[in-house]
Design a protein around this motif. Sequence first.
Motif, short mmCIF file in Angstrom:
data_model
loop_
_atom_site.label_atom_id
_atom_site.label_comp_id
_atom_site.label_asym_id
_atom_site.label_seq_id
_atom_site.Cartn_x
_atom_site.Cartn_y
_atom_site.Cartn_z
N GLN A 26 -2.21 3.51 -6.51
CA GLN A 26 -3.67 3.57 -6.36
C GLN A 26 -4.25 4.78 -7.09
OE1 GLN A 26 -1.97 2.01 -3.84
NE2 GLN A 26 -3.12 0.11 -4.19
N GLN A 27 -3.62 5.94 -6.98
CA GLN A 27 -4.14 7.13 -7.64
C GLN A 27 -4.13 6.97 -9.15
OE1 GLN A 27 -5.75 9.67 -6.44
NE2 GLN A 27 -5.99 10.60 -8.46
N VAL B 138 -8.20 -2.35 -6.80
CA VAL B 138 -7.46 -1.09 -6.81
C VAL B 138 -7.23 -0.61 -5.38
CG1 VAL B 138 -7.54 1.34 -7.50
CG2 VAL B 138 -8.33 -0.43 -9.09
N GLU B 139 -8.26 -0.67 -4.57
CA GLU B 139 -8.17 -0.18 -3.20
C GLU B 139 -7.68 -1.26 -2.23
OE1 GLU B 139 -8.45 2.93 -2.89
OE2 GLU B 139 -9.34 3.29 -4.87
N ASN B 140 -7.88 -2.52 -2.59
CA ASN B 140 -7.51 -3.62 -1.70
C ASN B 140 -6.64 -4.62 -2.46
OD1 ASN B 140 -7.24 -5.68 0.12
ND2 ASN B 140 -9.43 -6.18 0.22
N SER C 226 -12.18 -3.19 -9.79
CA SER C 226 -11.93 -1.95 -9.05
C SER C 226 -11.74 -2.23 -7.56
CB SER C 226 -13.06 -0.95 -9.27
OG SER C 226 -14.28 -1.43 -8.72
N GLU C 227 -12.31 -3.34 -7.07
CA GLU C 227 -12.09 -3.72 -5.67
C GLU C 227 -10.61 -3.95 -5.40
OE1 GLU C 227 -14.53 -6.94 -4.31
OE2 GLU C 227 -16.24 -6.31 -5.53
N ARG D 210 -6.93 4.66 -10.11
CA ARG D 210 -8.25 5.30 -10.03
C ARG D 210 -8.52 6.13 -11.28
NH1 ARG D 210 -6.31 7.18 -4.68
NH2 ARG D 210 -6.75 5.47 -3.21
N LEU E 235 0.83 -1.20 0.00
CA LEU E 235 0.00 0.00 0.00
C LEU E 235 0.87 1.25 0.00
CD1 LEU E 235 -2.89 -0.94 2.47
CD2 LEU E 235 -3.08 -0.44 0.02
#
Length: 529
Positions: free
Chosen positions: A403-404, A438-440, A435-436, A407, A389
């Motif tokens: 991540q940015q 992307v954040e996780n 997309s899940e 997105r 992360l």
Amino acid sequence: MKSFDETLAIFADEESRKALRTMQRGIEREALRINADNELALTPHPASLGAALTHSRITTDYSESLMEFITPVYTDVDQMLKGLTETHAYAVQHLNGEKLWPVSMPCYVGDEKQIPISYYGTSNSGILKRLYRKGLTYRYGALMQIIAGVHFNFSVSDALWQTLYQHSDKQLSLGDFISDRYFDLIRNYRRLVWVLPYLFGASPAICRSFIKDQQTELDFLTHSSGTLYRPYSTSLRMSDLGYTNKEQEKLSISYNSLQEYLQGIKAAIKMPSKKFADIGVNVDGEYRQLNANILQIENEFYAPIRAKRVTKRGEKPSEALCRAGVQYIEVRALDVNPFSPIGIDASQVRFLDLFLLYCLMQPSAKVDAAGEKEIAANLKAVVLEGRKLGLILSRNGEAISLQQWMRELFADLGRIAAVIDGDDRVYADTLAHWSEAVENPEMTLSGRIWQSLAQTGLDHGAWVRQLAEQYHRQLVDYPIPQAALASLDAEAAASIEQQHQLEASDKLDFEQFLAEYFRANTQVDEPVH
């Protein structure tokens, strides 16, 4: 070139949308055969499957043990995957109990010298294929050559090209325009190639037996007695430990145009290598490699994407590109998906559709030396630490978090999905699924592998063995439709007959054939469409 917004606006009417959604695709999936002891199968390619040299759907790659399943070209995703499943099932049902290893990195490899190089019969073309692979053994070792992957072939419709061409300045011929735009796609893909190992990388751990005596600068942790890993890695297959070639770092093959690319390939084929010259070519009457150049043949050039055109018989890939330009592209940065019995699933294919269309629509600047370094650094960072992360990458020299960047990319992919879907939601659902991740990062394929290991309490090798057994039972029991079964039976028989005909028709001895093969290297400086 038009902006992304301007290009997307072209597809406002239903006819243009149809041209956009009519894509051609094909898949090539590699898989090692393993025996009852879950070790590399050392048996010959089953004769009941036909001749690997001439079969269009079931063949081998480097090793007799490394099978390759190839689909024809499809416009329908589900039909393509159904056809690939039928081919897998047919093969497994002819393997006499041997199974397919369902991940990219090999395991339980004994003596590397026992890995069998593919045999293609006694024709000159068959001997050439085998000798090329023998050269790979001397150059890089056999272990590197039994790493499996999935290749995705992709092209857009003729109607789409006509639409884009009509909205261009028409300074180029249509053929040159198509090649130019495919190279735009390729450059954008290379800038964003790290996205694929992030989402789809599925080799975060390797079997200790794969390392053997190799020297590596990677720091590994031990998950179990037989498993090595890095905490945040996504695709060790794409690391320096995997399918790479240090000698090729001397090459500077440009993707800025078809002409520059072909000139680079031509120079590489003729560029001598001191390291490979030390191996020898013909030593005491036995060939060790085809030549001592950095590339024996152009297929040896390792790249995560290739510009392609279907070749005519006896034609080299660069000759086909020179003759008529780029026809499709081949994505080569995909690990085998262990959560699918055929190594890839529909959500991955549809994501690739959106991703490659984005690479086509987005303006694509030429890449300079600094850009090449940035591309390589981003890929290396994601391959080794992609699930960390806050990982920072570089975009046009500016720092940006993974991540940015993802997105922003997904927002644009969503706009393409809306145009393709119309009243449907299949592409929107695909993006929602990925997309899940992307954040996780634990929702990526590599993250899901570690979750599975934690839930089962198994080491990596034991977990893969369970999958191999599960998929084997599924494919053995899979009901192949009668028409598909008859087609595969017929091709197996026809491929054997075709190989025999090739062997009977050879007029030259192999020395003469090889000399002619290299002498026939056409001029590729000026592509003609």
